[in-house]
Every structure is written in structure tokens, then in C-alpha cells.
Design a protein around this motif. Sequence first.
Motif, short mmCIF file in Angstrom:
data_model
loop_
_atom_site.label_atom_id
_atom_site.label_comp_id
_atom_site.label_asym_id
_atom_site.label_seq_id
_atom_site.Cartn_x
_atom_site.Cartn_y
_atom_site.Cartn_z
N GLY A 3 0.58 -1.07 -0.04
CA GLY A 3 -0.02 -0.02 -0.01
C GLY A 3 0.84 1.05 0.08
N ASN A 4 1.97 1.13 0.46
CA ASN A 4 2.80 2.49 0.60
C ASN A 4 3.51 2.91 -0.78
OD1 ASN A 4 4.59 4.64 1.30
ND2 ASN A 4 4.91 3.49 3.29
N LYS A 5 2.72 3.40 -1.95
CA LYS A 5 3.32 3.66 -3.12
C LYS A 5 4.27 4.78 -2.69
CE LYS A 5 1.78 5.04 -7.64
NZ LYS A 5 2.89 6.02 -8.04
N THR A 6 4.39 5.69 -2.12
CA THR A 6 5.32 6.71 -1.98
C THR A 6 6.95 6.28 -1.70
OG1 THR A 6 3.72 8.17 -1.11
CG2 THR A 6 6.04 8.75 -0.63
N GLU A 7 6.83 5.08 -0.89
CA GLU A 7 7.99 4.61 -0.38
C GLU A 7 8.48 3.76 -1.43
OE1 GLU A 7 10.25 4.98 2.23
OE2 GLU A 7 9.03 6.63 2.49
N ALA A 8 7.56 2.83 -2.04
CA ALA A 8 7.81 2.03 -3.31
C ALA A 8 8.42 2.73 -4.48
CB ALA A 8 6.72 0.93 -3.56
N ASP A 9 8.11 3.89 -4.85
CA ASP A 9 8.39 4.95 -5.71
C ASP A 9 10.00 5.36 -5.24
OD1 ASP A 9 6.16 4.42 -7.33
OD2 ASP A 9 5.23 6.20 -6.85
N GLN A 23 18.33 -0.99 -12.25
CA GLN A 23 17.04 -1.38 -13.01
C GLN A 23 16.01 -1.39 -12.00
OE1 GLN A 23 17.05 -2.85 -17.08
NE2 GLN A 23 18.94 -3.77 -16.34
N ALA A 24 14.77 -0.95 -11.95
CA ALA A 24 13.74 -1.23 -11.05
C ALA A 24 12.36 -0.89 -11.45
CB ALA A 24 14.03 -0.76 -9.76
N ILE A 25 11.35 -1.32 -10.98
CA ILE A 25 9.96 -1.08 -11.19
C ILE A 25 9.28 -1.48 -9.71
CG2 ILE A 25 9.93 -1.01 -13.77
CD1 ILE A 25 8.36 -3.76 -13.53
N ALA A 26 8.00 -0.71 -9.65
CA ALA A 26 7.24 -1.00 -8.63
C ALA A 26 5.78 -1.67 -8.96
CB ALA A 26 6.87 0.17 -7.68
#
Length: 241
Positions: A35-41, A53-56
Amino acid sequence: MTRVAIVTGGSRGIGRAAAERLAADGMAVVIVYAGNKTEADKAVEEIKAAGGQAIAARADVADEIALGAAFDLAAETFGGVDVVVNSAGIMPLGTVADMDLDVFDRLMRTNARGTFVVSQQAARKLRNGGAIINLSSSVVGLRFPQYGAYAMSKGGVEALTLVLARELRGRDITVNAVAPGPTATALFLEGKDEATIDTLAKQAPLERIGSPEDIAEVISFLAGPARWINGQVVRANGGII
């Protein structure tokens, strides 16, 4: 060919450290978050800023449809999946006598069913030569009061890990669990005063609390060079047990 890792619970704590370490090791990383999109981004941007290289991907690990979509996204974006680190978990505490059963059900859904769903997707979709690393906990052996439900869920994770290692015979896929001891994450530190943390720190012969990076180092080893370690539980806790 670039190896590709999916890290659940990758927006914070041990999962975040593992994602950053595997990216530094040269893997493309898919950070799965609840749920924590901010931290994932933020985690994705930091990995990219460091040259990785990374994506969420947002998914409840206990939801096989959403989790399957995260695996499909990894394949579509990077070509496949080689490593799965399942570090998503919750840790509500309470005695057996007092534990609210709705809380117990939520814990088991994330920690037990979630690990099963992630393992199922990994067993179906991992490329040969891959690695699956589940997160258990040293509390399975330490048996602290109030950790009954949590230890129960993680004991199941260990059993599943050892069974899956045998079921994947012939595919050159290793399956192991890492069981951290007290580690300085928000999950662990929440609700604990300084005295409690100091007491726990002194239990290990190394006389400190572990760091997420300590655990990520073990995960990196199991995800990469440790091809002869399989069907094991590695207790990464500074020597408490």
C-alpha cells in the motif's frame, strides 16, 4: 542475460534493503508493495539513481490474481524471473489467551497464505537456475512470549520452504529461508522502549541489533553465489541461538 528479482515487502525494512542490494548486484528488481506507493516509488528512484533497474508493482501477496500480475509484469518488463525474495509480513503481538482472532486471521493471511501464494507463483514461473528466499524469524526458536501467532506463521514458512526445495528437484532452483533475529526495522521497533531494545541487543554475542543490510547480505548470497545451499533455514541473528 540480466537476472531478474521480485522482492515482496520491498518498499521498507528488510525488503527495501534486499531490493537495493540485489540491484547493486546487477539484478533488475521488481518491488512488490501492499500500500505504501510513496516509499515504493522512492525505492525505485534510488535504485535507478545508483545505476540499477527497478519498477514497482502493487499487490497483496495473499491475492493470487494480483501477485500473478506482478510476476507477469516482471516478465513483460525484464524478460522473466530468476529470484524471488518474499519479505512481506506483519507482526501484531499478543498472548495466546488474549490474541484477537480477527488479528490472528489477518496475520496468517499475510504471513502464511501470502508466502504460499508467492511460492506457488515462483514454482510455476521461475526460470531454471533461480532462487527462492523466504523470510522466517529467529523467534521460531527463541519462543518469546506474545509472539505465538507470529512464530506459528513463520514456523509454517520454514516447513513450506523445505518441502518446496524438494518439489523443485531437477530445475536447479534453490529454496531457502532466512530467519532474522532482532533487526532495526519499523516492524520490529514499533512499540518497544529503549530498555527493551537494549536488552535484546545484549542477547547476541555481537551485542547489537541487526541492520536490514545485515539480512540483505545473506539474501544476496543465497540469491547469487550460494548454489550448493538448498532447503535450509539460515538464522541470521548475531549468534543468539
